[in-house]
Design a protein around this motif. Structure first.
Motif, PDB file in Angstrom:
ATOM      1  N   ILE A  37      -4.985   6.408   1.549  1.00 27.59           N
ATOM      2  CA  ILE A  37      -4.300   5.381   2.139  1.00 27.59           C
ATOM      3  C   ILE A  37      -4.412   4.070   1.772  1.00 27.59           C
ATOM      4  N   PRO A  38      -3.224   3.413   1.853  1.00 28.53           N
ATOM      5  CA  PRO A  38      -3.356   2.063   1.225  1.00 28.53           C
ATOM      6  C   PRO A  38      -4.017   1.085   2.494  1.00 28.53           C
ATOM      7  N   LYS A  39      -4.964   0.052   1.995  1.00 26.82           N
ATOM      8  CA  LYS A  39      -5.782  -0.615   2.920  1.00 26.82           C
ATOM      9  C   LYS A  39      -5.138  -1.970   3.559  1.00 26.82           C
ATOM     10  N   ARG A  40      -4.142  -2.547   2.672  1.00 24.55           N
ATOM     11  CA  ARG A  40      -3.809  -3.846   3.077  1.00 24.55           C
ATOM     12  C   ARG A  40      -2.653  -3.693   3.860  1.00 24.55           C
ATOM     13  N   ALA A  41      -1.900  -2.629   3.611  1.00 19.66           N
ATOM     14  CA  ALA A  41      -0.416  -2.551   4.155  1.00 19.66           C
ATOM     15  C   ALA A  41      -0.361  -1.901   5.469  1.00 19.66           C
ATOM     16  N   ALA A  42       0.203  -2.688   6.285  1.00 19.04           N
ATOM     17  CA  ALA A  42       0.653  -2.334   7.742  1.00 19.04           C
ATOM     18  C   ALA A  42       2.051  -1.479   7.457  1.00 19.04           C
ATOM     19  N   ALA A  43       2.042  -0.483   6.866  1.00 16.61           N
ATOM     20  CA  ALA A  43       3.159   0.312   6.844  1.00 16.61           C
ATOM     21  C   ALA A  43       3.022   1.771   7.287  1.00 16.61           C
ATOM     22  N   ARG A  44       3.970   2.163   8.222  1.00 18.86           N
ATOM     23  CA  ARG A  44       3.935   3.381   8.685  1.00 18.86           C
ATOM     24  C   ARG A  44       4.282   4.759   7.727  1.00 18.86           C
ATOM     25  N   ASN A  45       5.110   4.149   6.734  1.00 16.17           N
ATOM     26  CA  ASN A  45       5.532   5.339   5.865  1.00 16.17           C
ATOM     27  C   ASN A  45       6.099   4.588   4.544  1.00 16.17           C
ATOM     28  N   LEU A  46       6.575   5.643   3.505  1.00 15.95           N
ATOM     29  CA  LEU A  46       6.798   5.299   2.478  1.00 15.95           C
ATOM     30  C   LEU A  46       7.931   4.190   2.349  1.00 15.95           C
ATOM     31  N   LEU A  47       8.883   4.107   3.339  1.00 13.86           N
ATOM     32  CA  LEU A  47       9.876   3.242   3.285  1.00 13.86           C
ATOM     33  C   LEU A  47       9.518   1.868   3.288  1.00 13.86           C
ATOM     34  N   GLU A  48       8.328   1.627   4.297  1.00 14.09           N
ATOM     35  CA  GLU A  48       8.047   0.249   4.684  1.00 14.09           C
ATOM     36  C   GLU A  48       6.839  -0.328   3.537  1.00 14.09           C
ATOM     37  N   ILE A  49       6.418   0.455   2.741  1.00 14.15           N
ATOM     38  CA  ILE A  49       5.449  -0.259   1.916  1.00 14.15           C
ATOM     39  C   ILE A  49       6.124  -1.195   0.830  1.00 14.15           C
ATOM     40  N   ASP A  50       5.269  -2.148   0.692  1.00 11.92           N
ATOM     41  CA  ASP A  50       5.742  -3.014  -0.463  1.00 11.92           C
ATOM     42  C   ASP A  50       5.378  -2.250  -1.847  1.00 11.92           C
ATOM     43  N   PRO A  51       6.531  -2.295  -2.677  1.00 16.41           N
ATOM     44  CA  PRO A  51       6.660  -1.466  -3.865  1.00 16.41           C
ATOM     45  C   PRO A  51       5.248  -1.841  -4.633  1.00 16.41           C
ATOM     46  N   ASP A  52       4.796  -3.063  -4.600  1.00 13.35           N
ATOM     47  CA  ASP A  52       3.677  -3.346  -5.447  1.00 13.35           C
ATOM     48  C   ASP A  52       2.295  -2.689  -4.913  1.00 13.35           C
ATOM     49  N   SER A  53       2.425  -2.279  -3.892  1.00 10.77           N
ATOM     50  CA  SER A  53       1.155  -1.520  -3.343  1.00 10.77           C
ATOM     51  C   SER A  53       1.157   0.028  -3.871  1.00 10.77           C
ATOM     52  N   LEU A  54       2.481   0.372  -4.299  1.00  8.63           N
ATOM     53  CA  LEU A  54       2.490   1.889  -4.471  1.00  8.63           C
ATOM     54  C   LEU A  54       1.512   2.222  -5.943  1.00  8.63           C
ATOM     55  N   GLY A  55       1.540   1.156  -6.824  1.00 10.97           N
ATOM     56  CA  GLY A  55       0.584   1.697  -7.975  1.00 10.97           C
ATOM     57  C   GLY A  55      -0.623   1.962  -7.814  1.00 10.97           C
TER      58      GLY A  55
END
Ligand code: AMP
Length: 145
Positions: free
Chosen positions: A49-67
């Motif tokens: 899981i990403p720690k910084r992103a308050a993203a419920r799903n793939l659509l919401e996450i900042d693309p820079d956090s995907l790497g």
């Protein structure tokens, strides 16, 4: 919960990130946390899981956090394959309840798959804590090497 809505900071994975709920931790850095799934579809079923992103799903996450998320997912997949020698390894991710999502903080499933065991989406049984602890020890050691 559908695809649409607000991030709930009380979801279980947010609690785990804040240290308010326990987990069988495998790996952690500034960006990601990896731990064993409590209801594994097969031995070694892990979540990243990403720690910084308050993203419920793939659509919401900042693309820079995907790497960082995908790098950790690949690393964990390699370690699971090295340590458990499955016949395959499944990487899965669900968006919205109708797509199979039950925890609404973005997470990657990394699931060792063994020939003849079938492909479940949700497991019915909670894992034996002793088995999780033993797996955790093996995988943490392998991740550190
Ligand atoms: P999903 O259906 O993609 O939302 O997957 C959520 C996953 O989180 C399931 O595989 C659950 O077994 C797992 N899970 C739920 N709560 C916990 C927890 N406290 N620790 C570890 N895994 C969990």
């Amino acid at each position: 919960m559908s695809l649409y809505g607000d991030y709930d900071p009380q979801n279980i994975f947010a609690q785990i990130i804040r240290g308010e709920a326990p987990c069988y931790k495998l790996y952690e850095d500034d960006e990601v946390l990896a731990f064993l799934d409590l209801f594994p579809q097969s031995p070694g079923h892990s979540l990243v899981i990403p720690k910084r992103a308050a993203a419920r799903n793939l659509l919401e996450i900042d693309p820079d956090s995907l790497g960082p998320l995908m790098r950790a997912t690949q690393r964990l997949a390699k370690v699971l394959v090295e340590e458990l020698q499955p016949d395959g390894v499944q990487v899965a991710q669900f968006n919205g309840a109708p797509a199979g999502q039950t925890v609404f903080h973005l997470h990657m499933h990394v699931i060792p798959r063994f020939a003849g065991q079938g492909l479940g989406i949700h497991a019915a049984n909670k894992a034996d804590p002793a088995e999780l602890e033993a797996l955790q020890a093996r995988l943490v050691k392998r991740l550190a090497s």
